[in-house]
Write a protein that holds these residues in place. Structure first.
Motif, PDB file in Angstrom:
ATOM      1  N   GLY A 193      19.918  63.374  -4.992  1.00 53.74           N
ATOM      2  CA  GLY A 193      19.825  62.543  -3.801  1.00 53.74           C
ATOM      3  C   GLY A 193      19.051  63.238  -2.695  1.00 53.74           C
ATOM      4  O   GLY A 193      18.481  64.320  -2.886  1.00 53.74           O
ATOM      5  N   LEU A 194      19.047  62.608  -1.519  1.00 56.02           N
ATOM      6  CA  LEU A 194      18.296  63.132  -0.381  1.00 56.02           C
ATOM      7  C   LEU A 194      19.117  64.175   0.365  1.00 56.02           C
ATOM      8  O   LEU A 194      18.777  65.353   0.385  1.00 56.02           O
ATOM      9  N   ALA A 195      20.227  63.738   0.978  1.00 63.88           N
ATOM     10  CA  ALA A 195      21.055  64.616   1.800  1.00 63.88           C
ATOM     11  C   ALA A 195      22.399  63.943   2.013  1.00 63.88           C
ATOM     12  O   ALA A 195      22.524  62.720   1.835  1.00 63.88           O
ATOM     13  N   PRO A 196      23.430  64.692   2.412  1.00 58.31           N
ATOM     14  CA  PRO A 196      24.729  64.071   2.693  1.00 58.31           C
ATOM     15  C   PRO A 196      24.650  63.115   3.880  1.00 58.31           C
ATOM     16  O   PRO A 196      23.816  63.269   4.776  1.00 58.31           O
ATOM     17  N   ALA A 197      25.547  62.138   3.882  1.00 56.72           N
ATOM     18  CA  ALA A 197      25.665  61.211   5.006  1.00 56.72           C
ATOM     19  C   ALA A 197      26.494  61.859   6.111  1.00 56.72           C
ATOM     20  O   ALA A 197      27.435  62.617   5.846  1.00 56.72           O
ATOM     21  N   ALA A 198      26.172  61.544   7.352  1.00 57.51           N
ATOM     22  CA  ALA A 198      26.845  62.167   8.499  1.00 57.51           C
ATOM     23  C   ALA A 198      28.352  61.937   8.473  1.00 57.51           C
ATOM     24  O   ALA A 198      29.129  62.850   8.789  1.00 57.51           O
ATOM     25  N   HIS A 199      28.763  60.719   8.111  1.00 58.20           N
ATOM     26  CA  HIS A 199      30.193  60.402   8.091  1.00 58.20           C
ATOM     27  C   HIS A 199      30.715  60.223   6.671  1.00 58.20           C
ATOM     28  O   HIS A 199      31.815  59.713   6.471  1.00 58.20           O
ATOM     29  N   GLY A 200      29.897  60.642   5.690  1.00 58.77           N
ATOM     30  CA  GLY A 200      30.299  60.640   4.291  1.00 58.77           C
ATOM     31  C   GLY A 200      30.558  62.066   3.853  1.00 58.77           C
ATOM     32  O   GLY A 200      31.599  62.649   4.136  1.00 58.77           O
ATOM     33  N   GLY A 201      29.575  62.668   3.160  1.00 55.90           N
ATOM     34  CA  GLY A 201      29.753  64.029   2.689  1.00 55.90           C
ATOM     35  C   GLY A 201      29.981  65.035   3.795  1.00 55.90           C
ATOM     36  O   GLY A 201      30.722  65.998   3.612  1.00 55.90           O
ATOM     37  N   ASN A 202      29.381  64.840   4.950  1.00 60.02           N
ATOM     38  CA  ASN A 202      29.598  65.746   6.080  1.00 60.02           C
ATOM     39  C   ASN A 202      31.031  65.675   6.596  1.00 60.02           C
ATOM     40  O   ASN A 202      31.522  66.619   7.209  1.00 60.02           O
TER      41      ASN A 202
ATOM     42  N   PRO B  71      19.787  64.374  11.194  1.00 60.04           N
ATOM     43  CA  PRO B  71      19.697  63.254  12.135  1.00 60.04           C
ATOM     44  C   PRO B  71      18.808  62.146  11.576  1.00 60.04           C
ATOM     45  O   PRO B  71      17.738  62.418  11.022  1.00 60.04           O
ATOM     46  N   GLU B  72      19.272  60.902  11.700  1.00 61.71           N
ATOM     47  CA  GLU B  72      18.541  59.728  11.224  1.00 61.71           C
ATOM     48  C   GLU B  72      18.198  59.818   9.737  1.00 61.71           C
ATOM     49  O   GLU B  72      17.289  59.155   9.254  1.00 61.71           O
ATOM     50  N   ASN B  73      18.932  60.672   9.023  1.00 68.26           N
ATOM     51  CA  ASN B  73      18.723  60.832   7.581  1.00 68.26           C
ATOM     52  C   ASN B  73      17.299  61.300   7.263  1.00 68.26           C
ATOM     53  O   ASN B  73      16.753  60.972   6.199  1.00 68.26           O
ATOM     54  N   LYS B  74      16.706  62.074   8.168  1.00 74.32           N
ATOM     55  CA  LYS B  74      15.312  62.495   8.009  1.00 74.32           C
ATOM     56  C   LYS B  74      15.182  64.002   8.237  1.00 74.32           C
ATOM     57  O   LYS B  74      14.943  64.456   9.358  1.00 74.32           O
TER      58      LYS B  74
END
Length: 254
Positions: A83-92, A145-148
């Motif tokens: 995948g790309l990266a963890p989600a702020a309020h998911g994996g984080n 931030p902003e998934n970027k």
């Protein structure tokens, strides 16, 4: 939010530290500890910790992980999901990749239908979820931030992915890249993990795209399981099922 320095040795502070710590990881458990102690990208550290401190209202009473998120799944995986990266309020928040967010809801439901997960949901790190023949990891280990993530952040984080691929290389047969970012991140990982020169020009990403280079695993493209794709119908459950059935056949998984 976890305290700094909980892994073995001092926390990782620079890109050079990442290279050194990743190369030293003897196994996946060692690598996961090192990943969780990484502070090499100041912007990502500030963001993940701010999110963990402020919290979303729905999770106000929960303690956020607020750290880089290691890979998850079988150490002898035949199928990798990148995948790309963890989600702020998911994996984080939960400390486990694709756990506690809508993208994970879609992904693990599909893995369960494919017989690659023991349950269709992933809500917390202690919910009993187990993967069969499968490991999930992200190109960037911190929620951006902003998934970027920036190119520098992507490159600084890359040795974690490269070492993880190297450690599971003996059994890995197929990699499913969720989105164009993951597809692009795979080529340096292929070189690092298998010593295989990536093709030039690089094959274009697309849903259902397929590349096979002989020495390394087969690469399959899949639209990312983001709400932007799943809520609009760009990615449907049937499309996901088809990708994972292909992955199982190519990996020779029943």
């Amino acid at each position: 939010m976890a305290e700094a320095g909980t892994g073995a040795g001092a926390p990782t502070r620079t890109a050079a530290d990442v290279l050194t710590r990743a190369a030293r990881a003897a196994d996946l458990a060692d690598l996961d500890r090192a990943v969780a102690d990484c502070f090499a990208c100041p912007r990502l550290v500030d963001w993940r910790e701010e999110v963990a401190r402020v919290r979303r209202a729905a999770f106000r009473d929960q303690a956020y992980w607020g750290r880089p998120v290691p890979g998850f799944g079988a150490p002898d995986a035949r199928i990798g999901i990148l995948g790309l990266a963890p989600a702020a309020h998911g994996g984080n928040r939960t400390g486990r990749v694709f756990t506690g967010d809508r993208s994970g809801d879609v992904l693990f439901a599909a893995l369960h239908r494919a017989g690659l997960a023991n349950q269709p949901t992933s809500v917390s790190a202690d919910d009993g979820l187990a993967l069969r023949h499968t490991r999930i990891f992200a190109a960037v280990r911190c929620a951006p931030p902003e998934n970027k993530p920036t190119p520098t952040e992507r490159d600084t984080c890359a040795p974690w992915l490269h070492r993880e691929v190297r450690l599971i290389a003996p059994t890995l047969r197929v990699v499913v890249a969720l989105g164009a970012f993951a597809w692009a991140a795979w080529w340096p990982a292929l070189r690092a993990g298998y010593g295989v020169r990536p093709p030039s020009p690089r094959p274009a990403f697309g849903h259902g795209a397929h590349w096979s280079g002989g020495a390394g695993p087969v690469l399959l493209g899949c639209y990312h399981v983001s709400q932007q794709n799943t809520f609009t119908g760009r990615l449907t459950p049937d499309m996901l099922d088809e990708v994972f059935e292909r992955a199982k056949r190519m990996a020779e998984v029943d």
